[in-house]
Design a protein around this motif. Structure first.
Motif, PDB file in Angstrom:
ATOM      1  N   MET A  30      -6.610  -7.164  -2.991  1.00  0.00           N
ATOM      2  CA  MET A  30      -7.246  -6.627  -1.787  1.00  0.00           C
ATOM      3  C   MET A  30      -6.817  -5.184  -1.538  1.00  0.00           C
ATOM      4  O   MET A  30      -7.658  -4.307  -1.285  1.00  0.00           O
ATOM      5  N   VAL A  31      -5.517  -4.920  -1.613  1.00  0.00           N
ATOM      6  CA  VAL A  31      -5.017  -3.570  -1.359  1.00  0.00           C
ATOM      7  C   VAL A  31      -5.537  -2.602  -2.417  1.00  0.00           C
ATOM      8  O   VAL A  31      -5.951  -1.476  -2.101  1.00  0.00           O
ATOM      9  N   CYS A  32      -5.522  -3.026  -3.676  1.00  0.00           N
ATOM     10  CA  CYS A  32      -6.023  -2.162  -4.741  1.00  0.00           C
ATOM     11  C   CYS A  32      -7.501  -1.842  -4.536  1.00  0.00           C
ATOM     12  O   CYS A  32      -7.936  -0.688  -4.749  1.00  0.00           O
ATOM     13  N   ALA A  33      -8.288  -2.829  -4.126  1.00  0.00           N
ATOM     14  CA  ALA A  33      -9.711  -2.581  -3.877  1.00  0.00           C
ATOM     15  C   ALA A  33      -9.891  -1.575  -2.747  1.00  0.00           C
ATOM     16  O   ALA A  33     -10.730  -0.665  -2.834  1.00  0.00           O
ATOM     17  N   ASP A  34      -9.111  -1.705  -1.690  1.00  0.00           N
ATOM     18  CA  ASP A  34      -9.203  -0.790  -0.544  1.00  0.00           C
ATOM     19  C   ASP A  34      -8.810   0.636  -0.931  1.00  0.00           C
ATOM     20  O   ASP A  34      -9.366   1.607  -0.406  1.00  0.00           O
ATOM     21  N   MET A  35      -7.849   0.766  -1.862  1.00  0.00           N
ATOM     22  CA  MET A  35      -7.342   2.083  -2.233  1.00  0.00           C
ATOM     23  C   MET A  35      -8.009   2.651  -3.484  1.00  0.00           C
ATOM     24  O   MET A  35      -7.692   3.766  -3.902  1.00  0.00           O
ATOM     25  N   GLY A  36      -8.905   1.890  -4.086  1.00  0.00           N
ATOM     26  CA  GLY A  36      -9.581   2.363  -5.288  1.00  0.00           C
ATOM     27  C   GLY A  36      -8.693   2.393  -6.512  1.00  0.00           C
ATOM     28  O   GLY A  36      -8.911   3.190  -7.432  1.00  0.00           O
ATOM     29  N   VAL A  37      -7.699   1.503  -6.557  1.00  0.00           N
ATOM     30  CA  VAL A  37      -6.772   1.424  -7.685  1.00  0.00           C
ATOM     31  C   VAL A  37      -7.234   0.303  -8.620  1.00  0.00           C
ATOM     32  O   VAL A  37      -7.397  -0.842  -8.164  1.00  0.00           O
ATOM     33  N   PRO A  38      -7.446   0.557  -9.898  1.00  0.00           N
ATOM     34  CA  PRO A  38      -7.848  -0.523 -10.817  1.00  0.00           C
ATOM     35  C   PRO A  38      -6.824  -1.652 -10.819  1.00  0.00           C
ATOM     36  O   PRO A  38      -5.613  -1.410 -10.840  1.00  0.00           O
TER      37      PRO A  38
ATOM     38  N   GLY B 259     -10.363 -15.568  -8.131  1.00  0.00           N
ATOM     39  CA  GLY B 259     -10.869 -14.459  -7.343  1.00  0.00           C
ATOM     40  C   GLY B 259     -11.984 -13.721  -8.057  1.00  0.00           C
ATOM     41  O   GLY B 259     -12.331 -14.026  -9.204  1.00  0.00           O
ATOM     42  N   ALA B 260     -12.509 -12.698  -7.391  1.00  0.00           N
ATOM     43  CA  ALA B 260     -13.613 -11.928  -7.950  1.00  0.00           C
ATOM     44  C   ALA B 260     -13.131 -10.692  -8.690  1.00  0.00           C
ATOM     45  O   ALA B 260     -13.941  -9.896  -9.154  1.00  0.00           O
ATOM     46  N   TRP B 261     -11.817 -10.519  -8.811  1.00  0.00           N
ATOM     47  CA  TRP B 261     -11.263  -9.344  -9.472  1.00  0.00           C
ATOM     48  C   TRP B 261     -11.254  -9.513 -10.993  1.00  0.00           C
ATOM     49  O   TRP B 261     -11.506 -10.606 -11.512  1.00  0.00           O
TER      50      TRP B 261
ATOM     51  N   ALA C  50       0.830  -1.204   0.000  1.00  0.00           N
ATOM     52  CA  ALA C  50       0.000   0.000   0.000  1.00  0.00           C
ATOM     53  C   ALA C  50       0.869   1.261   0.000  1.00  0.00           C
ATOM     54  O   ALA C  50       0.568   2.233  -0.708  1.00  0.00           O
ATOM     55  N   ALA C  51       1.942   1.226   0.786  1.00  0.00           N
ATOM     56  CA  ALA C  51       2.837   2.379   0.837  1.00  0.00           C
ATOM     57  C   ALA C  51       3.511   2.613  -0.515  1.00  0.00           C
ATOM     58  O   ALA C  51       3.689   3.763  -0.946  1.00  0.00           O
ATOM     59  N   PHE C  52       3.885   1.548  -1.195  1.00  0.00           N
ATOM     60  CA  PHE C  52       4.518   1.675  -2.520  1.00  0.00           C
ATOM     61  C   PHE C  52       3.551   2.304  -3.516  1.00  0.00           C
ATOM     62  O   PHE C  52       3.937   3.195  -4.282  1.00  0.00           O
ATOM     63  N   LEU C  53       2.308   1.850  -3.506  1.00  0.00           N
ATOM     64  CA  LEU C  53       1.322   2.410  -4.435  1.00  0.00           C
ATOM     65  C   LEU C  53       1.140   3.902  -4.197  1.00  0.00           C
ATOM     66  O   LEU C  53       1.044   4.689  -5.156  1.00  0.00           O
ATOM     67  N   ALA C  54       1.097   4.279  -2.933  1.00  0.00           N
ATOM     68  CA  ALA C  54       0.904   5.687  -2.612  1.00  0.00           C
ATOM     69  C   ALA C  54       2.142   6.516  -2.957  1.00  0.00           C
ATOM     70  O   ALA C  54       2.043   7.587  -3.564  1.00  0.00           O
TER      71      ALA C  54
ATOM     72  N   HIS D 283       4.567   6.002  -5.096  1.00  0.00           N
ATOM     73  CA  HIS D 283       4.868   6.114  -6.522  1.00  0.00           C
ATOM     74  C   HIS D 283       3.661   6.551  -7.349  1.00  0.00           C
ATOM     75  O   HIS D 283       3.735   6.551  -8.583  1.00  0.00           O
ATOM     76  N   GLU D 284       2.580   6.905  -6.658  1.00  0.00           N
ATOM     77  CA  GLU D 284       1.367   7.391  -7.333  1.00  0.00           C
ATOM     78  C   GLU D 284       0.930   6.439  -8.439  1.00  0.00           C
ATOM     79  O   GLU D 284       0.726   6.831  -9.597  1.00  0.00           O
ATOM     80  N   ILE D 285       0.808   5.156  -8.053  1.00  0.00           N
ATOM     81  CA  ILE D 285       0.386   4.122  -9.005  1.00  0.00           C
ATOM     82  C   ILE D 285      -1.099   4.275  -9.294  1.00  0.00           C
ATOM     83  O   ILE D 285      -1.924   4.311  -8.377  1.00  0.00           O
ATOM     84  N   HIS D 286      -1.442   4.363 -10.570  1.00  0.00           N
ATOM     85  CA  HIS D 286      -2.834   4.539 -10.976  1.00  0.00           C
ATOM     86  C   HIS D 286      -3.537   3.223 -11.295  1.00  0.00           C
ATOM     87  O   HIS D 286      -4.769   3.163 -11.294  1.00  0.00           O
ATOM     88  N   ALA D 287      -2.776   2.173 -11.603  1.00  0.00           N
ATOM     89  CA  ALA D 287      -3.367   0.875 -11.930  1.00  0.00           C
ATOM     90  C   ALA D 287      -2.311  -0.206 -11.735  1.00  0.00           C
ATOM     91  O   ALA D 287      -1.103   0.050 -11.857  1.00  0.00           O
ATOM     92  N   VAL D 288      -2.772  -1.429 -11.445  1.00  0.00           N
ATOM     93  CA  VAL D 288      -1.872  -2.569 -11.235  1.00  0.00           C
ATOM     94  C   VAL D 288      -2.298  -3.695 -12.171  1.00  0.00           C
ATOM     95  O   VAL D 288      -3.472  -4.106 -12.179  1.00  0.00           O
TER      96      VAL D 288
END
Length: 240
Positions: free
Chosen positions: A82-90, A222-224, A54-58, A60-65
Motif C-alpha cells: 500500500m505504501v509503495c503504491a502511494d509513493m510510486g515505489v515499485p 493481493g493485486a501487487w 513511508a518515512a524510511f523509504l523517503a 533512505h531514498e529507496i527505489h524499489a521494495v
C-alpha cells in the motif's frame, strides 16, 4: 538504485547473498531473537507502522521494495504494498508455491487457528508447527495436550492451560521429526501452508506415521506484483 529487501526467510537469505555488493538494505522484523547474519546492511526491529515505513523509504531514498517475508506475514506485505503504491515505489512479493497434498497425505484445510478445535478430539496430543505469533488462536483447544515448537526460548508461561513449549532451531530432517513425533505421541499436526522444501520434513514424517494434518489456509492474494522463485525475483530486480 537502492533496494529494500524485506527478509526473514531462506529465500531472502539467498537473495541477499546474490545481491551483495549492490545497494541493498535488508529488513528483519525481529521475530527471531538471534537471526543468522546477512551479507548486506540490515535494519532491524520494524518500521513503526505505515507512517514509519513511508518515512524510511523517503529517508533512505529507496527505489524499489522486494518482499521476501513469510507467506503468512500478511500485515507486513499489505502495508508495504500500500505504501509503495502511494509513493510510486515499485514493489514485488516473492511468494513461494504452497504445499500440495500427495498420495498418503491426510490433510484438512482450515481457515484459521480457532477452527482446529472442530477437528481434534479431546485427549489428543497436538503438535503446533505454526510458531508463537498466532498461538492465542488455539486457546479453545482445551482438553488436549498442545505442544508449540518455537526457535527462541519462551519469555513467559504458555498462554493457556494444557500447553507446553518445545524449543528447536531448524533445519529438522525427516528422521528427526519422526523420532520427535513418536517420543511425544503426536496425534495431530497443525501447520501453516508455508511451502518450501526445508520445512516440509514434518509433513513427510506425518505421512509416514499416518498422523492427520490440519493445514491453515494462506492469506488472500493481493493485486501487487508477485514472483514464485529467487530466480524470478532477481530477474525483477534486474529489469529495474
Amino acid at each position: 538504485m537502492t533496494l529494500l529487501l524485506l527478509a526473514g526467510t531462506a529465500e531472502a537469505r539467498a537473495l541477499a547473498t546474490a545481491l551483495q555488493g549492490q545497494d541493498v538494505i535488508a529488513s528483519l522484523a525481529g521475530a527471531t531473537r538471534d537471526p543468522a547474519p546477512l551479507p548486506v546492511p540490515v535494519h532491524g526491529g520494524g518500521f513503526g507502522g505505515v507512517e514509519g515505513f513511508a518515512a524510511f523509504l523517503a529517508q533512505h531514498e529507496i527505489h524499489a521494495v522486494l518482499d521476501a517475508t513469510h507467506p503468512y506475514a500478511a500485515r507486513i506485505t499489505q502495508r508495504s504494498a500500500m505504501v509503495c503504491a502511494d509513493m510510486g515505489v515499485p514493489f514485488c512479493q516473492l511468494l513461494r508455491p504452497p504445499w500440495v497434498a500427495g498420495p498418503g497425505d491426510d490433510w484438512t484445510e482450515i481457515a484459521s487457528e480457532d477452527k482446529a478445535a472442530e477437528h481434534i478430539p479431546q485427549g489428543a496430543t497436538v503438535f503446533l508447527g505454526t510458531g508463537r505469533q498466532t498461538l492465542d488462536g488455539f486457546a479453545n483447544l482445551t482438553g488436549r495436550r498442545v505442544i508449540c515448537r518455537q526457535i527462541d526460548a519462551p519469555e513467559g508461561p504458555f498462554p493457556f492451560d494444557g500447553g507446553e513449549f518445545l524449543v528447536g532451531r531448524p533445519p529438522f530432517s525427516v528422521a528427526d521429526e519422526i523420532a520427535l513425533f513418536r517420543r511425544l505421541g503426536v496425534d495431530w499436526l497443525v501447520v501453516k501452508n508455508a511451502g518450501g522444501q526445508a520445512s516440509a520434513t514434518k509433513l513427510v514424517a506425518a505421512r509416514d506415521l499416518r498422523i492427520p494434518v490440519l493445514m491453515i489456509a494462506r492469506p488472500a492474494l493481493g493485486a501487487w506484483s508477485q514472483v514464485a522463485s529467487v530466480e524470478a525475483a532477481l530477474a525483477w530486480v534486474a529489469r529495474l
